[in-house]
Design a protein around this motif. Structure first.
Motif, PDB file in Angstrom:
ATOM      1  N   LYS A  97       0.825  -1.207   0.000  1.00 15.94           N
ATOM      2  CA  LYS A  97       0.000   0.000   0.000  1.00 15.94           C
ATOM      3  C   LYS A  97       0.857   1.254   0.000  1.00 15.94           C
ATOM      4  N   GLU A  98       1.914   1.222   0.814  1.00 16.86           N
ATOM      5  CA  GLU A  98       2.814   2.376   0.892  1.00 16.86           C
ATOM      6  C   GLU A  98       3.533   2.601  -0.430  1.00 16.86           C
ATOM      7  N   ALA A  99       3.961   1.490  -1.061  1.00 20.99           N
ATOM      8  CA  ALA A  99       4.667   1.613  -2.336  1.00 20.99           C
ATOM      9  C   ALA A  99       3.752   2.157  -3.425  1.00 20.99           C
ATOM     10  N   MET A 100       2.516   1.641  -3.480  1.00 17.77           N
ATOM     11  CA  MET A 100       1.578   2.065  -4.511  1.00 17.77           C
ATOM     12  C   MET A 100       1.125   3.497  -4.322  1.00 17.77           C
ATOM     13  N   SER A 101       1.114   3.979  -3.090  1.00 17.49           N
ATOM     14  CA  SER A 101       0.681   5.352  -2.831  1.00 17.49           C
ATOM     15  C   SER A 101       1.608   6.361  -3.482  1.00 17.49           C
ATOM     16  N   ASN A 102       2.840   5.941  -3.763  1.00 18.80           N
ATOM     17  CA  ASN A 102       3.810   6.848  -4.376  1.00 18.80           C
ATOM     18  C   ASN A 102       3.632   6.970  -5.878  1.00 18.80           C
ATOM     19  N   ILE A 103       2.852   6.078  -6.491  1.00 16.90           N
ATOM     20  CA  ILE A 103       2.683   6.120  -7.942  1.00 16.90           C
ATOM     21  C   ILE A 103       1.211   6.057  -8.325  1.00 16.90           C
ATOM     22  N   SER A 104       0.357   6.603  -7.507  1.00 20.79           N
ATOM     23  CA  SER A 104      -1.059   6.551  -7.818  1.00 20.79           C
ATOM     24  C   SER A 104      -1.681   7.930  -7.690  1.00 20.79           C
ATOM     25  N   GLY A 105      -2.886   8.047  -8.263  1.00 21.46           N
ATOM     26  CA  GLY A 105      -3.664   9.272  -8.141  1.00 21.46           C
ATOM     27  C   GLY A 105      -3.001  10.480  -8.765  1.00 21.46           C
ATOM     28  N   LYS A 106      -3.217  11.619  -8.133  1.00 23.62           N
ATOM     29  CA  LYS A 106      -2.709  12.890  -8.643  1.00 23.62           C
ATOM     30  C   LYS A 106      -1.198  12.891  -8.760  1.00 23.62           C
ATOM     31  N   ASN A 107      -0.536  12.336  -7.751  1.00 24.98           N
ATOM     32  CA  ASN A 107       0.925  12.311  -7.763  1.00 24.98           C
ATOM     33  C   ASN A 107       1.454  11.539  -8.965  1.00 24.98           C
ATOM     34  N   TYR A 108       0.796  10.409  -9.257  1.00 27.43           N
ATOM     35  CA  TYR A 108       1.203   9.594 -10.401  1.00 27.43           C
ATOM     36  C   TYR A 108       1.037  10.368 -11.701  1.00 27.43           C
ATOM     37  N   MET A 109      -0.098  11.055 -11.880  1.00 24.92           N
ATOM     38  CA  MET A 109      -0.359  11.810 -13.106  1.00 24.92           C
ATOM     39  C   MET A 109       0.638  12.947 -13.283  1.00 24.92           C
ATOM     40  N   GLU A 110       0.999  13.583 -12.183  1.00 26.90           N
ATOM     41  CA  GLU A 110       1.979  14.659 -12.268  1.00 26.90           C
ATOM     42  C   GLU A 110       3.331  14.127 -12.719  1.00 26.90           C
ATOM     43  N   ILE A 111       3.724  12.983 -12.148  1.00 28.30           N
ATOM     44  CA  ILE A 111       4.995  12.386 -12.543  1.00 28.30           C
ATOM     45  C   ILE A 111       4.967  11.991 -14.019  1.00 28.30           C
ATOM     46  N   LEU A 112       3.850  11.387 -14.457  1.00 28.63           N
ATOM     47  CA  LEU A 112       3.718  10.955 -15.849  1.00 28.63           C
ATOM     48  C   LEU A 112       3.770  12.144 -16.801  1.00 28.63           C
ATOM     49  N   GLU A 113       3.027  13.202 -16.486  1.00 25.19           N
ATOM     50  CA  GLU A 113       3.015  14.384 -17.340  1.00 25.19           C
ATOM     51  C   GLU A 113       4.399  15.025 -17.413  1.00 25.19           C
ATOM     52  N   LYS A 114       5.093  15.043 -16.298  1.00 29.21           N
ATOM     53  CA  LYS A 114       6.432  15.616 -16.278  1.00 29.21           C
ATOM     54  C   LYS A 114       7.377  14.818 -17.161  1.00 29.21           C
ATOM     55  N   ARG A 115       7.275  13.489 -17.060  1.00 30.09           N
ATOM     56  CA  ARG A 115       8.149  12.647 -17.882  1.00 30.09           C
ATOM     57  C   ARG A 115       7.850  12.814 -19.370  1.00 30.09           C
ATOM     58  N   ILE A 116       6.565  12.951 -19.716  1.00 31.42           N
ATOM     59  CA  ILE A 116       6.188  13.157 -21.113  1.00 31.42           C
ATOM     60  C   ILE A 116       6.754  14.479 -21.620  1.00 31.42           C
ATOM     61  N   ARG A 117       6.628  15.533 -20.780  1.00 31.12           N
ATOM     62  CA  ARG A 117       7.162  16.840 -21.180  1.00 31.12           C
ATOM     63  C   ARG A 117       8.672  16.783 -21.386  1.00 31.12           C
ATOM     64  N   LEU A 118       9.350  16.104 -20.495  1.00 30.50           N
ATOM     65  CA  LEU A 118      10.807  15.981 -20.628  1.00 30.50           C
ATOM     66  C   LEU A 118      11.179  15.214 -21.883  1.00 30.50           C
ATOM     67  N   SER A 119      10.415  14.177 -22.192  1.00 31.01           N
ATOM     68  CA  SER A 119      10.682  13.377 -23.387  1.00 31.01           C
ATOM     69  C   SER A 119      10.465  14.198 -24.653  1.00 31.01           C
ATOM     70  N   VAL A 120       9.352  14.950 -24.687  1.00 32.06           N
ATOM     71  CA  VAL A 120       9.058  15.796 -25.846  1.00 32.06           C
ATOM     72  C   VAL A 120      10.115  16.891 -25.991  1.00 32.06           C
ATOM     73  N   GLN A 121      10.496  17.497 -24.874  1.00 29.99           N
ATOM     74  CA  GLN A 121      11.516  18.537 -24.907  1.00 29.99           C
ATOM     75  C   GLN A 121      12.846  17.995 -25.409  1.00 29.99           C
ATOM     76  N   LYS A 122      13.197  16.774 -24.978  1.00 29.62           N
ATOM     77  CA  LYS A 122      14.442  16.154 -25.416  1.00 29.62           C
ATOM     78  C   LYS A 122      14.423  15.902 -26.917  1.00 29.62           C
ATOM     79  N   GLU A 123      13.292  15.414 -27.418  1.00 23.60           N
ATOM     80  CA  GLU A 123      13.166  15.179 -28.856  1.00 23.60           C
ATOM     81  C   GLU A 123      13.293  16.498 -29.616  1.00 23.60           C
TER      82      GLU A 123
END
Length: 449
Positions: A97-123
């Protein structure tokens, strides 16, 4: 068969009953089990059998052991094992539960969006390192004279502190001439710029009447006068004609040069009005062009030859006067057939959209009712491999300037360009008609501010 030790030991987070029934999860591996694990790497069957034999030797048989205390001890062991199992499951659930809480919900979406932005910026940053950026963002490649003209512009620079864009600033300041589009990439203006959507790059300096075949490279500052390369096929990158249009006056295009150098001289002769302060620089730059060509042994294609060659391939006139080019077999007449109406009849139909005595919606319906049979005939022509008919009508609808006809124009241009293997023009046409503006400052940098 005894249970094996899980390779994650007590750190395992799995709660699957099947996993728990198959593996042990001790805090620390016992020496005997470690030895057995080593043996299993060599002979797993032997290890298992040896364990079984040891167990049989150490454990009394059922016939020899019938005492109550032993039975009681066995029951206690089972209870202890169940209690330990329940405790382990509870602890594992908490860890999971503790591990999943770090990659779920709003926090997970923020991390995902950030990674996508970094990937697009790198390209994007990688694209900016080469001229591949132009093909990727504008969907076309530039001809050799484009890059040669950029070198010439560099020779005009007056500010050593700005080696890339000083030439652009000089032409703008002295001759009111803006070098835009792909020239801005060479000047480094896209490097570090705010990222846009794909359509933003396709609309960059695309004036109101510019068809997909046209790409702006020169603009007279603050006006609708602009020059650009004309491509009948997106992949063309040699011997391209350069056309001129004034969006304030309508959709007509005029071929004025066979290369960027001649287009520049044409601009200085026809669209630039010198002042007493700029007359000397005008004379100097006019002399600089032939000198640069001579010093670099450049023989560039000329307008007359290129236009004669193109005229042989033009199958129909259009409202923008440049005509259209499609593969056409003259013996079989396959590739193009005339529209069901003449240009004059078509213009009369479209004039109804401008009648002030009719309601806008009523006028649109009346025009569409008249145009539909013409469009149907062009669509049938596409099915019979006469792709030029739909292209001609679609371009005429676009060149009329009426946004009410965008849907009809798109329904004709998409299949025509698709069958002609010109998908780049489909993307350009769609992006343009999504946000078609009559302004004169059409830089995407202004939109993204």
């Amino acid at each position: 068969m005894p249970k094996e030790d899980c390779k994650y030991w007590d750190k395992c987070y799995q709660r699957n009953p099947a996993h728990l029934s198959k593996y042990n999860h001790p805090e620390k591996p016992a020496e005997k089990k470690e030895d057995c694990a080593e043996d299993r790497k060599v002979a797993p069957k032997r290890c298992a059998s040896s364990q079984s034999e040891d167990t049989e030797k150490d454990t009394p048989s059922k016939s020899e052991d019938k005492d109550e205390p032993n039975a009681s001890n066995s029951s206690a062991d089972v209870e202890n094992e169940e209690e330990a199992k329940g405790s382990f499951e509870s602890e594992t659930a908490e860890l999971h539960k503790e591990a999943m809480s770090n990659i779920s919900g709003k926090n997970y979406m923020e991390i995902l969006e950030k990674r996508i932005r970094l990937s697009v910026q790198k390209e994007y940053d990688n694209l900016c390192e080469s001229n591949e950026f132009i093909r990727h963002k504008f969907l076309v490649e530039m001809p050799p004279d484009f890059y040669e003209f950029w070198k010439f512009v560099g020779s005009l620079k007056t500010d050593p502190a700005k080696p890339k864009d000083a030439g652009l600033e000089h032409l703008d300041k002295v001759f009111q001439l803006q070098l835009v589009g792909p020239f801005e990439f060479l000047a480094g203006r896209f490097h570090g710029a705010k990222l846009g959507e794909p359509g933003d790059y396709l609309r960059h300096w695309r004036f109101y009447y510019d068809p997909p075949e046209f790409q702006t490279i020169f603009v007279r500052r603050g006006t609708g006068i602009h020059y650009g390369y004309w491509r009948d096929v997106p992949q063309d990158k040699e011997n391209l004609l350069i056309a001129r249009n004034d969006s304030a006056k309508g959709c007509a295009f005029q071929f004025v040069a066979g290369n960027a150098f001649d287009a520049f001289l044409y601009y200085l002769e026809h669209d630039f009005v010198a002042t007493p302060f700029s007359a000397g620089q005008l004379t100097g730059v006019k002399k600089a062009v032939p000198k640069y060509l001579s010093d670099n042994s450049l023989e560039l294609a000329q307008l007359d030859r290129l236009q004669r060659e193109r005229n042989k391939r033009v199958v129909a006139k259009t409202f923008h006067r440049a005509g259209i080019v499609v593969p056409f077999e003259r013996k079989t007449q396959l590739g193009y057939r005339p529209l069901a109406v003449s240009d004059s009849e078509l213009k009369k139909m479209l004039a109804m959209l401008e009648r002030k005595d009719l309601d806008g919606g009523a006028a649109k319906q009346a025009v569409l009712a008249k145009l539909q049979p013409v469009a149907n005939a062009a669509t049938i022509a596409v099915d019979e491999s006469d792709f030029g008919s739909a292209l001609e009508l679609g371009i005429d609808m676009f060149s009329s300037g009426h946004k009410e006809l965008h849907m009809l124009a798109s329904s004709l241009l998409v299949p025509a360009y698709s069958m002609l293997s010109r998908p780049q023009f489909i993307a350009i046409a769609k992006a343009h008609m999504e946000q078609r503006r009559r302004e004169v400052n059409l830089s995407m940098f202004e939109v993204l501010k």
